[in-house]
Design a protein around this motif. Sequence first.
Motif, PDB file in Angstrom:
ATOM      1  N   HIS A 190       0.840  -1.192   0.000  1.00  0.00           N
ATOM      2  CA  HIS A 190       0.000   0.000   0.000  1.00  0.00           C
ATOM      3  C   HIS A 190       0.875   1.242   0.000  1.00  0.00           C
ATOM      4  O   HIS A 190       1.785   1.361   0.824  1.00  0.00           O
ATOM      5  CB  HIS A 190      -0.894   0.034   1.257  1.00  0.00           C
ATOM      6  N   MET A 191       0.598   2.169  -0.916  1.00  0.00           N
ATOM      7  CA  MET A 191       1.256   3.470  -0.889  1.00  0.00           C
ATOM      8  C   MET A 191       0.590   4.279   0.218  1.00  0.00           C
ATOM      9  O   MET A 191      -0.635   4.323   0.316  1.00  0.00           O
ATOM     10  CB  MET A 191       1.117   4.185  -2.225  1.00  0.00           C
ATOM     11  N   MET A 192       1.407   4.914   1.049  1.00  0.00           N
ATOM     12  CA  MET A 192       0.897   5.586   2.237  1.00  0.00           C
ATOM     13  C   MET A 192       1.206   7.083   2.198  1.00  0.00           C
ATOM     14  O   MET A 192       2.152   7.505   1.548  1.00  0.00           O
ATOM     15  CB  MET A 192       1.542   4.988   3.497  1.00  0.00           C
ATOM     16  N   ALA A 193       0.433   7.824   2.943  1.00  0.00           N
ATOM     17  CA  ALA A 193       0.737   9.221   3.217  1.00  0.00           C
ATOM     18  C   ALA A 193       1.267   9.280   4.644  1.00  0.00           C
ATOM     19  O   ALA A 193       0.835   8.510   5.495  1.00  0.00           O
ATOM     20  CB  ALA A 193      -0.519  10.084   3.092  1.00  0.00           C
ATOM     21  N   GLY A 194       2.207  10.140   4.906  1.00  0.00           N
ATOM     22  CA  GLY A 194       2.729  10.252   6.271  1.00  0.00           C
ATOM     23  C   GLY A 194       4.241  10.094   6.300  1.00  0.00           C
ATOM     24  O   GLY A 194       4.938  10.507   5.390  1.00  0.00           O
ATOM     25  N   GLY A 195       4.733   9.426   7.332  1.00  0.00           N
ATOM     26  CA  GLY A 195       6.160   9.341   7.584  1.00  0.00           C
ATOM     27  C   GLY A 195       6.926   8.331   6.756  1.00  0.00           C
ATOM     28  O   GLY A 195       8.143   8.249   6.859  1.00  0.00           O
ATOM     29  N   PHE A 196       6.231   7.530   5.954  1.00  0.00           N
ATOM     30  CA  PHE A 196       6.893   6.575   5.072  1.00  0.00           C
ATOM     31  C   PHE A 196       6.075   6.463   3.798  1.00  0.00           C
ATOM     32  O   PHE A 196       4.965   6.982   3.722  1.00  0.00           O
ATOM     33  CB  PHE A 196       7.089   5.213   5.770  1.00  0.00           C
ATOM     34  N   ASP A 197       6.623   5.797   2.787  1.00  0.00           N
ATOM     35  CA  ASP A 197       5.985   5.791   1.474  1.00  0.00           C
ATOM     36  C   ASP A 197       5.112   4.573   1.204  1.00  0.00           C
ATOM     37  O   ASP A 197       4.094   4.670   0.527  1.00  0.00           O
ATOM     38  CB  ASP A 197       7.058   5.902   0.390  1.00  0.00           C
ATOM     39  N   TYR A 198       5.529   3.405   1.710  1.00  0.00           N
ATOM     40  CA  TYR A 198       4.793   2.169   1.453  1.00  0.00           C
ATOM     41  C   TYR A 198       4.710   1.332   2.722  1.00  0.00           C
ATOM     42  O   TYR A 198       5.598   1.382   3.579  1.00  0.00           O
ATOM     43  CB  TYR A 198       5.488   1.319   0.382  1.00  0.00           C
ATOM     44  N   LEU A 199       3.662   0.526   2.794  1.00  0.00           N
ATOM     45  CA  LEU A 199       3.536  -0.484   3.830  1.00  0.00           C
ATOM     46  C   LEU A 199       3.367  -1.823   3.114  1.00  0.00           C
ATOM     47  O   LEU A 199       2.438  -1.999   2.328  1.00  0.00           O
ATOM     48  CB  LEU A 199       2.332  -0.209   4.738  1.00  0.00           C
TER      49      LEU A 199
END
Length: 160
Positions: free
Chosen positions: A102-111
């Motif tokens: 999953h592409m994420m918003a916040g402190g990292f790019d992917y989970l």
Amino acid sequence: MTEDRILDKFDWRILDAVQANGKMSLAELSEHIGLSKTPCQIRLKRLEEEGYITGYHARLNMRLIRKNYVVFIQVKLEATSRHHLDKFNQAVRKMDAIQACHMMAGGFDYLLKVRCRNMEEYRVILTDDINDLPGVYQTTTFPVMEEVKRAVGVDLSAQV
């Protein structure tokens, strides 16, 4: 997929039933939703053709097949331009050990969600595969101690 078509109560009932039991026979499905077999089959085929149903899957016992070790990995990329994201996405799709990305918003790019046999196998996957994905700058690993819930579908009760 036809996004502007409005699904009726029978369509929603079909979706709810097949996500719970994709192995249900047409006779069982038609009885469950309250339609005869022919209209039920027509609706089911239309839902498949329009992309509402994208496949049918068996739920496997991960412990018995020795894939019950799960880790989540936060990934930061060196850069997040369209080019870098596309290269990362393409490479991830080719890796069987990665169960979800999953592409994420916040402190990292992917989970990432990785499922494997044990910590030793995970270490190999991390060092030989994930760290070599295009643009990976940093990873942080979160091993799962216990899977408390693994859902197979979404709640459609408000639609049915």
